[in-house]
Design a protein around this motif. Structure first.
Motif, PDB file in Angstrom:
ATOM      1  N   MET A 131      16.348   1.732   5.132  1.00 43.40           N
ATOM      2  CA  MET A 131      15.455   2.690   4.510  1.00 43.40           C
ATOM      3  C   MET A 131      14.942   2.116   3.210  1.00 43.40           C
ATOM      4  O   MET A 131      15.650   1.457   2.477  1.00 43.40           O
ATOM      5  N   ALA A 132      13.683   2.404   2.936  1.00 41.31           N
ATOM      6  CA  ALA A 132      13.055   2.015   1.682  1.00 41.31           C
ATOM      7  C   ALA A 132      12.286   3.213   1.147  1.00 41.31           C
ATOM      8  O   ALA A 132      12.009   4.167   1.881  1.00 41.31           O
ATOM      9  N   VAL A 133      11.951   3.164  -0.103  1.00 38.27           N
ATOM     10  CA  VAL A 133      11.153   4.215  -0.731  1.00 38.27           C
ATOM     11  C   VAL A 133       9.815   3.612  -1.126  1.00 38.27           C
ATOM     12  O   VAL A 133       9.759   2.551  -1.742  1.00 38.27           O
ATOM     13  N   VAL A 134       8.731   4.296  -0.750  1.00 37.89           N
ATOM     14  CA  VAL A 134       7.400   3.851  -1.144  1.00 37.89           C
ATOM     15  C   VAL A 134       7.142   4.393  -2.552  1.00 37.89           C
ATOM     16  O   VAL A 134       7.146   5.613  -2.764  1.00 37.89           O
ATOM     17  N   PRO A 135       6.936   3.513  -3.532  1.00 27.93           N
ATOM     18  CA  PRO A 135       6.689   3.970  -4.897  1.00 27.93           C
ATOM     19  C   PRO A 135       5.457   4.878  -4.999  1.00 27.93           C
ATOM     20  O   PRO A 135       4.474   4.701  -4.262  1.00 27.93           O
ATOM     21  N   GLU A 136       5.517   5.817  -5.901  1.00 25.78           N
ATOM     22  CA  GLU A 136       4.439   6.805  -6.105  1.00 25.78           C
ATOM     23  C   GLU A 136       3.069   6.154  -6.245  1.00 25.78           C
ATOM     24  O   GLU A 136       2.081   6.674  -5.729  1.00 25.78           O
ATOM     25  N   ARG A 137       2.985   5.042  -6.950  1.00 25.96           N
ATOM     26  CA  ARG A 137       1.674   4.453  -7.258  1.00 25.96           C
ATOM     27  C   ARG A 137       0.905   4.003  -6.017  1.00 25.96           C
ATOM     28  O   ARG A 137      -0.301   3.808  -6.077  1.00 25.96           O
ATOM     29  N   PHE A 138       1.569   3.851  -4.880  1.00 25.89           N
ATOM     30  CA  PHE A 138       0.898   3.428  -3.650  1.00 25.89           C
ATOM     31  C   PHE A 138       0.560   4.599  -2.724  1.00 25.89           C
ATOM     32  O   PHE A 138      -0.219   4.438  -1.792  1.00 25.89           O
ATOM     33  N   ARG A 139       1.123   5.734  -2.969  1.00 25.90           N
ATOM     34  CA  ARG A 139       1.052   6.834  -1.995  1.00 25.90           C
ATOM     35  C   ARG A 139      -0.336   7.408  -1.792  1.00 25.90           C
ATOM     36  O   ARG A 139      -0.720   7.700  -0.653  1.00 25.90           O
ATOM     37  N   ASP A 140      -1.118   7.615  -2.844  1.00 27.53           N
ATOM     38  CA  ASP A 140      -2.455   8.220  -2.674  1.00 27.53           C
ATOM     39  C   ASP A 140      -3.349   7.351  -1.789  1.00 27.53           C
ATOM     40  O   ASP A 140      -4.040   7.859  -0.907  1.00 27.53           O
ATOM     41  N   SER A 141      -3.333   6.065  -2.034  1.00 32.64           N
ATOM     42  CA  SER A 141      -4.158   5.153  -1.253  1.00 32.64           C
ATOM     43  C   SER A 141      -3.725   5.136   0.210  1.00 32.64           C
ATOM     44  O   SER A 141      -4.561   5.188   1.119  1.00 32.64           O
ATOM     45  N   ILE A 142      -2.427   5.093   0.442  1.00 31.60           N
ATOM     46  CA  ILE A 142      -1.918   5.110   1.813  1.00 31.60           C
ATOM     47  C   ILE A 142      -2.204   6.462   2.463  1.00 31.60           C
ATOM     48  O   ILE A 142      -2.587   6.528   3.633  1.00 31.60           O
ATOM     49  N   ARG A 143      -2.045   7.538   1.721  1.00 33.58           N
ATOM     50  CA  ARG A 143      -2.300   8.890   2.254  1.00 33.58           C
ATOM     51  C   ARG A 143      -3.742   9.002   2.749  1.00 33.58           C
ATOM     52  O   ARG A 143      -3.998   9.609   3.795  1.00 33.58           O
ATOM     53  N   ARG A 144      -4.697   8.440   2.030  1.00 37.91           N
ATOM     54  CA  ARG A 144      -6.105   8.482   2.487  1.00 37.91           C
ATOM     55  C   ARG A 144      -6.256   7.789   3.840  1.00 37.91           C
ATOM     56  O   ARG A 144      -6.953   8.295   4.727  1.00 37.91           O
ATOM     57  N   GLU A 145      -5.615   6.652   3.997  1.00 32.92           N
ATOM     58  CA  GLU A 145      -5.671   5.944   5.282  1.00 32.92           C
ATOM     59  C   GLU A 145      -5.021   6.769   6.394  1.00 32.92           C
ATOM     60  O   GLU A 145      -5.551   6.856   7.494  1.00 32.92           O
ATOM     61  N   LEU A 146      -3.878   7.358   6.105  1.00 31.96           N
ATOM     62  CA  LEU A 146      -3.202   8.188   7.108  1.00 31.96           C
ATOM     63  C   LEU A 146      -4.052   9.397   7.481  1.00 31.96           C
ATOM     64  O   LEU A 146      -4.120   9.776   8.650  1.00 31.96           O
ATOM     65  N   SER A 147      -4.709   9.996   6.506  1.00 29.13           N
ATOM     66  CA  SER A 147      -5.585  11.151   6.785  1.00 29.13           C
ATOM     67  C   SER A 147      -6.732  10.746   7.698  1.00 29.13           C
ATOM     68  O   SER A 147      -7.095  11.497   8.613  1.00 29.13           O
ATOM     69  N   ASP A 148      -7.309   9.575   7.455  1.00 30.78           N
ATOM     70  CA  ASP A 148      -8.377   9.082   8.339  1.00 30.78           C
ATOM     71  C   ASP A 148      -7.855   8.846   9.748  1.00 30.78           C
ATOM     72  O   ASP A 148      -8.525   9.169  10.731  1.00 30.78           O
ATOM     73  N   LEU A 149      -6.651   8.302   9.844  1.00 27.52           N
ATOM     74  CA  LEU A 149      -6.045   8.067  11.158  1.00 27.52           C
ATOM     75  C   LEU A 149      -5.851   9.377  11.904  1.00 27.52           C
ATOM     76  O   LEU A 149      -6.240   9.514  13.067  1.00 27.52           O
ATOM     77  N   VAL A 150      -5.281  10.366  11.241  1.00 23.50           N
ATOM     78  CA  VAL A 150      -5.039  11.676  11.864  1.00 23.50           C
ATOM     79  C   VAL A 150      -6.353  12.342  12.258  1.00 23.50           C
ATOM     80  O   VAL A 150      -6.443  12.987  13.303  1.00 23.50           O
TER      81      VAL A 150
END
Length: 100
Positions: free
Chosen positions: A1-20
């Motif tokens: 298990m790893a933790v994704v640091p906060e500073r990367f989450r917004d950018s990744i969330r946008r990609e995930l939202s586009d995928l969904v």
């Protein structure tokens, strides 16, 4: 298990939202073939950032590679995962969706 640091989450969330939302059809091969019928991706919960199957790798050049489990309408999470490259400038790109 790893933790994704906060500073990367917004950018990744946008990609995930586009995928969904289905705007990345080139990444939906395994989603469309998953299970007896194609899987339906859901908006991804906050648990993805710290899930047991989350992986995070920082590279020497400041970029990172992240693997996140994906939630579907049927499974929380499913065996599907998203592989994400985050460039040193913080721009995220989902490079693959696959079955673990």
């Amino acid at each position: 298990m790893a933790v994704v640091p906060e500073r990367f989450r917004d950018s990744i969330r946008r990609e995930l939202s586009d995928l969904v939302a289905g705007t990345r059809p080139e990444l939906m091969t395994w989603v469309d073939r998953y299970g007896k019928e194609k899987a339906v991706l859901m908006p991804q919960p906050e648990e993805i950032w710290t899930h047991d199957r989350t992986d995070f790798l920082a590279r020497p050049d400041g970029s990172v590679f992240v693997v996140l489990p994906l939630w579907t309408a049927e499974e929380s999470p499913s065996d599907l995962s998203a592989e994400v490259d985050v460039a040193a400038n913080g721009v995220s790109t989902i490079v693959d969706v696959r079955v673990l």
